[in-house]
Structures are given as structure tokens and as C-alpha cells.
Design a protein around this motif. Structure first.
Motif, PDB file in Angstrom:
ATOM      1  N   ARG A   1       0.826  -1.139   0.137  1.00 21.56           N
ATOM      2  CA  ARG A   1      -0.090  -0.018   0.112  1.00 21.56           C
ATOM      3  C   ARG A   1       0.944   1.386  -0.088  1.00 21.56           C
ATOM      4  NH1 ARG A   1      -2.098  -2.580   4.269  1.00 21.56           N
ATOM      5  NH2 ARG A   1      -1.914  -0.825   5.788  1.00 21.56           N
ATOM      6  N   HIS A   2       2.042   1.325   0.722  1.00 14.82           N
ATOM      7  CA  HIS A   2       2.865   2.601   1.034  1.00 14.82           C
ATOM      8  C   HIS A   2       4.100   1.918   1.569  1.00 14.82           C
ATOM      9  CE1 HIS A   2       1.550   2.977   5.038  1.00 14.82           C
ATOM     10  NE2 HIS A   2       0.386   2.969   4.629  1.00 14.82           N
TER      11      HIS A   2
ATOM     12  N   ARG B   1       2.692  -3.044 -16.444  1.00 11.88           N
ATOM     13  CA  ARG B   1       3.865  -2.830 -15.379  1.00 11.88           C
ATOM     14  C   ARG B   1       4.415  -4.309 -15.061  1.00 11.88           C
ATOM     15  NH1 ARG B   1       0.077   1.346 -11.779  1.00 11.88           N
ATOM     16  NH2 ARG B   1       1.040   3.132 -12.423  1.00 11.88           N
TER      17      ARG B   1
ATOM     18  N   ASP C   1      -0.594  -3.584 -12.633  1.00  8.60           N
ATOM     19  CA  ASP C   1      -1.312  -3.958 -13.816  1.00  8.60           C
ATOM     20  C   ASP C   1      -0.556  -4.900 -14.730  1.00  8.60           C
ATOM     21  OD1 ASP C   1       0.232  -2.108 -15.065  1.00  8.60           O
ATOM     22  OD2 ASP C   1      -1.481  -0.376 -14.882  1.00  8.60           O
TER      23      ASP C   1
ATOM     24  N   GLU D   1       0.684   1.253  -3.870  1.00  9.78           N
ATOM     25  CA  GLU D   1      -0.654   1.641  -4.371  1.00  9.78           C
ATOM     26  C   GLU D   1      -1.264   3.056  -3.955  1.00  9.78           C
ATOM     27  OE1 GLU D   1      -5.409   0.578  -2.874  1.00  9.78           O
ATOM     28  OE2 GLU D   1      -3.673  -0.708  -2.274  1.00  9.78           O
ATOM     29  N   LYS D   2      -0.824   3.423  -2.746  1.00 14.61           N
ATOM     30  CA  LYS D   2      -1.079   4.814  -2.244  1.00 14.61           C
ATOM     31  C   LYS D   2       0.409   5.504  -1.461  1.00 14.61           C
ATOM     32  CE  LYS D   2      -5.903   4.216  -1.804  1.00 14.61           C
ATOM     33  NZ  LYS D   2      -7.070   4.243  -0.759  1.00 14.61           N
TER      34      LYS D   2
ATOM     35  N   ALA E   1       3.505   3.848  -9.010  1.00 17.13           N
ATOM     36  CA  ALA E   1       2.399   4.073  -8.292  1.00 17.13           C
ATOM     37  C   ALA E   1       0.973   3.335  -8.563  1.00 17.13           C
ATOM     38  CB  ALA E   1       2.207   5.546  -7.820  1.00 17.13           C
ATOM     39  N   GLY E   2       0.022   3.080  -7.694  1.00 19.79           N
ATOM     40  CA  GLY E   2      -0.929   2.370  -8.107  1.00 19.79           C
ATOM     41  C   GLY E   2      -1.114   1.058  -8.071  1.00 19.79           C
ATOM     42  N   TYR E   3      -1.578   0.348  -8.953  1.00 16.04           N
ATOM     43  CA  TYR E   3      -1.669  -1.315  -8.864  1.00 16.04           C
ATOM     44  C   TYR E   3      -0.545  -1.786  -9.714  1.00 16.04           C
ATOM     45  CZ  TYR E   3      -6.043  -0.607  -6.519  1.00 16.04           C
ATOM     46  OH  TYR E   3      -6.948  -0.275  -5.483  1.00 16.04           O
TER      47      TYR E   3
END
Length: 405
Positions: free
Chosen positions: A295-296, A343, A340, A324-325, A336-338
């Protein structure tokens, strides 16, 4: 051996299991746990509450019925069940209890018109056949562990040698045999089980071994779950020099020998078994891509450890982090983010001829499994660990086989 009539009747119930298996198993668990308190420690109540355990067993019963004529077609399912049972010390005396409750659930949920005496007799014979198979395999596993150097049967006392905070959520516990004796070896990816008494109630939980075998201690790294009875107890009440009851290592989600490039993908606390895999893989010449999503940075455990290994092995190890955040202070990450598909393609080796091991939260695993299939990694070279039916995880990719327990 089952009679031909028994097999025919069991196969005839497959449509009923397909449409109502979860309801039947939920009723089974309700009866079992209410009337036989001695087996409650063998079941994770969180998995009971969210339905995961019922779905997993319903899937297992359905697979058994579908392959009643060719049990070898069950593949790794039997191994998964045996490893799970051995980790929690399931014993022969538990099987008659489970069998009686299962047959009762069949009768009560399906009704006497459908669950006739013949159906109950057939399923009773089918259950006994499976129980005999599992009991034999489990006894063999118990004996093998007990006879191996440093091995044992049942529980063994371990002392908490160190307790180390790894992130805002994860704490490691270093466990050494209290008797000072030799320590059973294990395969990277395996787990141990703890037996604890919390407020007068016995509970058992499995935790991945998060460090490579070293011959003198085990390490588990536990995430504090918001309502986790055991994780919060371990974080808040277990201190250095305490002793814990430990069952011997088990599990079939293990690093296999190979010369192919290795890709380790994890999300959150799913990183724990990949750490042992990574250390062992780096002793070989195979390239390793280590991909982790958090998440971070505050909840990213073992980052310093991975970075240090990458510094020492710059040609062999490539690592990638996705937050993610991310927080303002989380500047050093790759995306940053998911995680996917785009990536993942970017972080993977150029060739799809790789061995991939992945695990993490259910949504994360569902996404990764789908991405790997789209990217074109051969299903036989993809391994993962998940509690529950594979179809539940990969309804978009039903051909993917389930590995792990």
C-alpha cells in the motif's frame, strides 16, 4: 474398494454438489463445530466467518465426486489436503467425527427423498475410502518428520529468541528449540503451525517460514490483522524468552529446482515465503526478478533486506516495488497504483519461459493470475498458494491449476 453401485450413486449427486455444495458444507461445519468442541482448534474461525473454509471443502468434495473413478486425476489436491492436515496435527480419531457430520448434513440439507439410505450408504463408503487414503498418507508424513534429523511428532517447545518489528504491520519472531536440540530442515515456501491458548481457548494457526533454512532457528513474520485474534495476541502479548508450541514444517508451495529465470511476485504479507525462496535461489546462477506490491512504504516489510541483496547481487537480482498509495516520503519505488498488466510486462524477463511464484491478498492474486495468462507464461510454470477453490480465484482463467494449500 467402492462398489460399482456406490460409484454410480456418488456420481449422480454431482449436480447437487455443483448447485448446493457450499450450503451443504456450511451446514456440516455448523453441526461439527457446535457439537464437537474438541475439533474447533483445527479450524480458523475467520475463514469460517467469511465462507472461505466452506468453499474450499465444498470444492474438494465436488472434485472427489467427479473423479471417483480415477482418483489420480485429483492431482495436487490430495497433497494439499495432507499438508494442511499434517500442519495442524489432524489424527485418525478426527475422521469418524467429520464423517458422521458430513453424512448428517447430506441427509438434512438434501432431505430424505433425495438423500435416501442408498445415497447415505454410498457416500459413507466413499468418505471411508478417502479417509483411509488420507490417514495413510498423513501417518507416513508424520513418521518421516519424526525420523528425520531434528524432527519431531506433535508439538515441540520453541523459545522466542528475538522479536523484530519489520514494518507498521509486520513483526518477525525468531524461534529456537527450547531443548537445544537439532532443528528439522525445511523447503523454502513451507510453513509451521503454532498451538496457542488465548483466553482459555486453544487455537492453531499456520505461518510461512520467512527466512531460509539455517539449522538453528525458524523465523515467522506475522501481519497484525485488524480483528485477528491470534495475530494481535502474538504482537501484543508474546515477548522474547516466551515459549510456543510448534508443529513441524509442512506445505507443498515450495521452490523447485530449475535453471529457468525465477520471478517472485508478492503483495503485502505474501512476501514472507518468497524471502526464503529468494535466498536459496541466489545461491544458484539463475536470474531472479523480485516484484513486490504494498500500500505504501510504511507497510513495506523487508525492503532493506531485499535492497541489500540486490546491491550484493546486481547481475542476478532485479527488484521492483509498486506502492498503491505512496506517501510523500515514499520516493523510491518503481510505480504508483496497482501492479497492472503493463507494469508486470515491464518488470518481467523478456522471455516467458520462466518459473513464476506468486501470492498475496485474493484480489491481487486474481489480477496477477489473469495477467500472467494474458502475457503468455505457461500455466505449468506458474505456482501459487491460496486458501480456497482455484475457480473462485481465477474464474476468468479456469484452466489454471491450483498449487499450494
Amino acid at each position: 474398494m467402492l462398489s460399482t453401485e456406490h460409484r454410480t450413486i456418488v456420481k449422480a449427486t454431482i449436480p447437487l454438489l455443483e448447485s448446493g455444495g457450499e450450503a451443504l458444507i456450511a451446514h456440516f461445519y455448523k453441526t461439527l463445530l457446535a457439537e464437537y468442541p474438541q475439533v474447533r482448534p483445527l479450524f480458523n474461525q475467520a475463514h469460517q466467518a467469511n465462507g472461505d473454509q466452506a468453499r474450499a471443502l465444498a470444492n474438494g468434495v465436488l472434485m472427489y465426486a467427479r473423479h471417483i473413478d480415477q482418483l489420480e486425476q485429483l492431482g495436487g489436491l490430495v497433497s494439499q489436503i495432507v499438508n494442511k492436515h499434517v500442519s495442524l496435527n489432524i489424527l485418525p480419531e478426527h475422521y469418524p467425527i467429520v464423517g458422521a457430520c458430513l453424512l448428517r448434513a447430506i441427509r438434512e440439507v438434501l432431505g430424505a427423498e433425495i438423500a435416501t439410505d442408498a445415497v447415505i450408504e454410498a457416500w459413507g463408503a466413499a468418505y471411508q475410502q478417502l479417509a483411509d487414503i488420507l490417514i495413510g498418507l498423513e501417518e507416513s508424513a508424520y513418521a518421516t518428520k519424526a525420523e528425520a534429523p531434528g524432527g519431531w511428532r506433535g508439538t515441540r517447545k520453541f523459545t522466542v529468541a528475538r522479536k523484530v518489528r519489520e514494518s507498521d504491520e509486520i513483526t518477525s519472531f525468531y524461534l529456537r528449540p527450547t531443548d537445544g536440540g537439532a532443528l528439522l530442515d525445511f523447503k523454502p515456501g513451507q510453513f509451521i503451525a503454532l498451538r496457542l491458548m488465548i483466553n482459555g481457548e486453544e487455537v492453531r494457526r499456520n505461518y510461512s517460514l520467512s527466512a531460509a533454512p539455517n539449522g538453528h532457528e525458524y523465523r515467522i513474520s506475522v501481519k497484525r490483522e485488524p480483528n485477528g485474534k491470534v495475530s494481535n495476541y502474538l504482537h501484543d502479548h508474546v515477548i522474547e524468552e516466551d515459549t510456543l508450541d510448534v508443529f513441524a514444517p509442512s506445505g507443498d508451495f515450495t521452490l523447485e529446482d530449475s535453471t529457468k529465470p525465477l520471478v517472485l511476485i508478492s503483495g503485502g504479507v505474501g512476501i514472507t515465503p518468497t524471502l526464503a525462496m529468494l535466498r536459496v535461489a541466489l545461491k544458484t546462477s539463475r536470474p531472479v526478478h523480485f516484484i513486490h506490491a504494498s500500500r505504501h512504504g510504511g507497510v513495506h516489510a523487508f525492503r532493506h533486506f531485499i535492497d541489500e541483496l540486490a546491491t550484493r547481487n546486481p547481475q542476478q537480482l532485479k527488484r521492483f516495488y509498486v506502492y498503491e498509495k505512496p506517501r510523500a516520503e515514499d520516493s523510491a519505488h518503481d510505480a504508483a497504483g496497482y501492479l497492472d498488466e503493463a507494469r508486470l510486462r515491464e518488470f518481467m524477463p523478456s522471455s516467458n519461459d520462466v518459473d513464476v511464484y506468486f501470492l498475496g491478498p485474493k484480489p491481487f492474486m486474481k489480477a496477477i493470475g489473469t495477467h500472467l495468462k494474458t502475457i503468455g507464461v505457461p500455466p505449468a510454470q506458474v505456482r501459487y498458494e491460496f486458501f480456497g477453490p482455484a475457480a473462485q480465484l481465477f474464474d476468468a482463467a479456469p484452466s489454471t491449476e491450483k498449487h499450494g494449500a
